[in-house]
Write a protein that holds these residues in place. Sequence first.
Motif, PDB file in Angstrom:
ATOM      1  N   SER A  10      37.737  49.312  37.483  1.00  0.00           N
ATOM      2  CA  SER A  10      37.495  50.131  36.295  1.00  0.00           C
ATOM      3  C   SER A  10      37.323  49.285  35.043  1.00  0.00           C
ATOM      4  O   SER A  10      36.587  49.655  34.148  1.00  0.00           O
ATOM      5  N   LYS A  11      37.968  48.129  34.991  1.00  0.00           N
ATOM      6  CA  LYS A  11      37.847  47.267  33.802  1.00  0.00           C
ATOM      7  C   LYS A  11      36.586  46.409  33.820  1.00  0.00           C
ATOM      8  O   LYS A  11      35.999  46.138  32.776  1.00  0.00           O
ATOM      9  N   PHE A  12      36.196  45.939  34.997  1.00  0.00           N
ATOM     10  CA  PHE A  12      35.051  45.038  35.131  1.00  0.00           C
ATOM     11  C   PHE A  12      33.954  45.700  35.946  1.00  0.00           C
ATOM     12  O   PHE A  12      33.576  45.235  37.017  1.00  0.00           O
ATOM     13  N   LYS A  13      33.425  46.785  35.444  1.00  0.00           N
ATOM     14  CA  LYS A  13      32.481  47.630  36.171  1.00  0.00           C
ATOM     15  C   LYS A  13      31.197  46.919  36.585  1.00  0.00           C
ATOM     16  O   LYS A  13      30.571  47.288  37.561  1.00  0.00           O
ATOM     17  N   ASP A  14      30.789  45.902  35.853  1.00  0.00           N
ATOM     18  CA  ASP A  14      29.553  45.201  36.188  1.00  0.00           C
ATOM     19  C   ASP A  14      29.759  44.084  37.208  1.00  0.00           C
ATOM     20  O   ASP A  14      28.797  43.542  37.733  1.00  0.00           O
ATOM     21  N   ARG A  15      31.007  43.735  37.505  1.00  0.00           N
ATOM     22  CA  ARG A  15      31.284  42.633  38.432  1.00  0.00           C
ATOM     23  C   ARG A  15      31.568  43.090  39.855  1.00  0.00           C
ATOM     24  O   ARG A  15      31.375  42.332  40.799  1.00  0.00           O
ATOM     25  N   PHE A  16      32.090  44.302  40.016  1.00  0.00           N
ATOM     26  CA  PHE A  16      32.489  44.769  41.332  1.00  0.00           C
ATOM     27  C   PHE A  16      31.647  45.960  41.765  1.00  0.00           C
ATOM     28  O   PHE A  16      31.293  46.802  40.961  1.00  0.00           O
ATOM     29  N   HIS A  17      31.370  46.014  43.074  1.00  0.00           N
ATOM     30  CA  HIS A  17      30.628  47.141  43.630  1.00  0.00           C
ATOM     31  C   HIS A  17      31.406  47.836  44.742  1.00  0.00           C
ATOM     32  O   HIS A  17      30.969  48.848  45.260  1.00  0.00           O
ATOM     33  N   THR A  18      32.564  47.276  45.086  1.00  0.00           N
ATOM     34  CA  THR A  18      33.405  47.854  46.136  1.00  0.00           C
ATOM     35  C   THR A  18      34.868  47.650  45.770  1.00  0.00           C
ATOM     36  O   THR A  18      35.231  46.588  45.277  1.00  0.00           O
ATOM     37  N   GLY A  30      52.770  57.788  39.186  1.00  0.00           N
ATOM     38  CA  GLY A  30      52.455  59.140  39.622  1.00  0.00           C
ATOM     39  C   GLY A  30      51.056  59.613  39.271  1.00  0.00           C
ATOM     40  O   GLY A  30      50.103  58.840  39.222  1.00  0.00           O
ATOM     41  N   GLU A  31      50.960  60.899  39.015  1.00  0.00           N
ATOM     42  CA  GLU A  31      49.660  61.532  38.770  1.00  0.00           C
ATOM     43  C   GLU A  31      48.918  60.950  37.564  1.00  0.00           C
ATOM     44  O   GLU A  31      47.692  60.825  37.623  1.00  0.00           O
ATOM     45  N   PRO A  32      49.591  60.567  36.469  1.00  0.00           N
ATOM     46  CA  PRO A  32      48.846  59.951  35.370  1.00  0.00           C
ATOM     47  C   PRO A  32      48.092  58.687  35.801  1.00  0.00           C
ATOM     48  O   PRO A  32      46.973  58.437  35.352  1.00  0.00           O
ATOM     49  N   LEU A  33      48.686  57.902  36.707  1.00  0.00           N
ATOM     50  CA  LEU A  33      48.012  56.707  37.216  1.00  0.00           C
ATOM     51  C   LEU A  33      46.791  57.090  38.044  1.00  0.00           C
ATOM     52  O   LEU A  33      45.716  56.515  37.881  1.00  0.00           O
ATOM     53  N   VAL A  34      46.951  58.069  38.915  1.00  0.00           N
ATOM     54  CA  VAL A  34      45.829  58.549  39.732  1.00  0.00           C
ATOM     55  C   VAL A  34      44.702  59.014  38.819  1.00  0.00           C
ATOM     56  O   VAL A  34      43.547  58.604  38.973  1.00  0.00           O
ATOM     57  N   ASN A  35      45.033  59.876  37.858  1.00  0.00           N
ATOM     58  CA  ASN A  35      44.015  60.423  36.959  1.00  0.00           C
ATOM     59  C   ASN A  35      43.277  59.325  36.203  1.00  0.00           C
ATOM     60  O   ASN A  35      42.048  59.332  36.122  1.00  0.00           O
ATOM     61  N   TYR A  36      44.019  58.371  35.660  1.00  0.00           N
ATOM     62  CA  TYR A  36      43.405  57.307  34.874  1.00  0.00           C
ATOM     63  C   TYR A  36      42.468  56.447  35.724  1.00  0.00           C
ATOM     64  O   TYR A  36      41.324  56.197  35.350  1.00  0.00           O
ATOM     65  N   LEU A  37      42.984  55.980  36.874  1.00  0.00           N
ATOM     66  CA  LEU A  37      42.181  55.070  37.686  1.00  0.00           C
ATOM     67  C   LEU A  37      40.941  55.741  38.260  1.00  0.00           C
ATOM     68  O   LEU A  37      39.852  55.174  38.211  1.00  0.00           O
ATOM     69  N   VAL A  38      41.083  56.942  38.789  1.00  0.00           N
ATOM     70  CA  VAL A  38      39.929  57.611  39.384  1.00  0.00           C
ATOM     71  C   VAL A  38      38.887  57.953  38.319  1.00  0.00           C
ATOM     72  O   VAL A  38      37.690  57.730  38.519  1.00  0.00           O
ATOM     73  N   LYS A  39      39.318  58.455  37.180  1.00  0.00           N
ATOM     74  CA  LYS A  39      38.369  58.802  36.111  1.00  0.00           C
ATOM     75  C   LYS A  39      37.621  57.588  35.573  1.00  0.00           C
ATOM     76  O   LYS A  39      36.510  57.706  35.080  1.00  0.00           O
ATOM     77  N   ASN A  40      38.234  56.412  35.665  1.00  0.00           N
ATOM     78  CA  ASN A  40      37.623  55.218  35.102  1.00  0.00           C
ATOM     79  C   ASN A  40      36.850  54.364  36.107  1.00  0.00           C
ATOM     80  O   ASN A  40      36.317  53.324  35.734  1.00  0.00           O
ATOM     81  N   LEU A  41      36.773  54.798  37.344  1.00  0.00           N
ATOM     82  CA  LEU A  41      35.953  54.069  38.311  1.00  0.00           C
ATOM     83  C   LEU A  41      34.476  54.275  37.982  1.00  0.00           C
ATOM     84  O   LEU A  41      34.073  55.368  37.581  1.00  0.00           O
ATOM     85  N   PRO A  42      33.661  53.246  38.160  1.00  0.00           N
ATOM     86  CA  PRO A  42      32.226  53.386  37.874  1.00  0.00           C
ATOM     87  C   PRO A  42      31.547  54.211  38.971  1.00  0.00           C
ATOM     88  O   PRO A  42      31.379  53.737  40.091  1.00  0.00           O
ATOM     89  N   ASN A  43      31.188  55.425  38.671  1.00  0.00           N
ATOM     90  CA  ASN A  43      30.578  56.329  39.650  1.00  0.00           C
ATOM     91  C   ASN A  43      29.067  56.108  39.655  1.00  0.00           C
ATOM     92  O   ASN A  43      28.308  56.867  39.073  1.00  0.00           O
ATOM     93  N   ARG A  44      28.658  55.037  40.335  1.00  0.00           N
ATOM     94  CA  ARG A  44      27.238  54.686  40.441  1.00  0.00           C
ATOM     95  C   ARG A  44      26.833  54.613  41.902  1.00  0.00           C
ATOM     96  O   ARG A  44      27.666  54.388  42.769  1.00  0.00           O
ATOM     97  N   ALA A  45      25.553  54.765  42.154  1.00  0.00           N
ATOM     98  CA  ALA A  45      25.030  54.803  43.530  1.00  0.00           C
ATOM     99  C   ALA A  45      25.416  53.574  44.347  1.00  0.00           C
ATOM    100  O   ALA A  45      25.664  53.671  45.543  1.00  0.00           O
ATOM    101  N   GLU A  46      25.476  52.398  43.735  1.00  0.00           N
ATOM    102  CA  GLU A  46      25.746  51.171  44.492  1.00  0.00           C
ATOM    103  C   GLU A  46      27.241  50.903  44.692  1.00  0.00           C
ATOM    104  O   GLU A  46      27.622  49.958  45.362  1.00  0.00           O
ATOM    105  N   TYR A  47      28.092  51.722  44.150  1.00  0.00           N
ATOM    106  CA  TYR A  47      29.525  51.485  44.170  1.00  0.00           C
ATOM    107  C   TYR A  47      30.201  52.226  45.318  1.00  0.00           C
ATOM    108  O   TYR A  47      29.868  53.370  45.606  1.00  0.00           O
TER     109      TYR A  47
END
Length: 104
Positions: A10-18, A30-47
Amino acid sequence: MTCNSLVHSSKFKDRFHTALSLSPHWVLAGEPLVNYLVKNLPNRAEYRVWMSRGTKGLDASYLPYQNRADEMMRDLSWGTRYRSKIYHRICTLRDPGPVMSMSH
């Protein structure tokens, strides 16, 4: 703790694809961690994202948080770019050591 791959993704979206996250330690926050990490993942076709957890020991406490992550990934339309696996330990009478089985 293997939330690290999700944090870095989530922090280095241009460096990682997996991101491979084996037994994400959701119980840290808990849930705040889940919400933060999932929402901040780069949702792109190559990821791609792959998560897993077990059913015994500390992994058993991940169930509600992993279910939340799975639900969010579905809602965010990750489709086949996201995999979530559950590993079950099974002991047999012949071999008292753990045998792993998978479900998804």
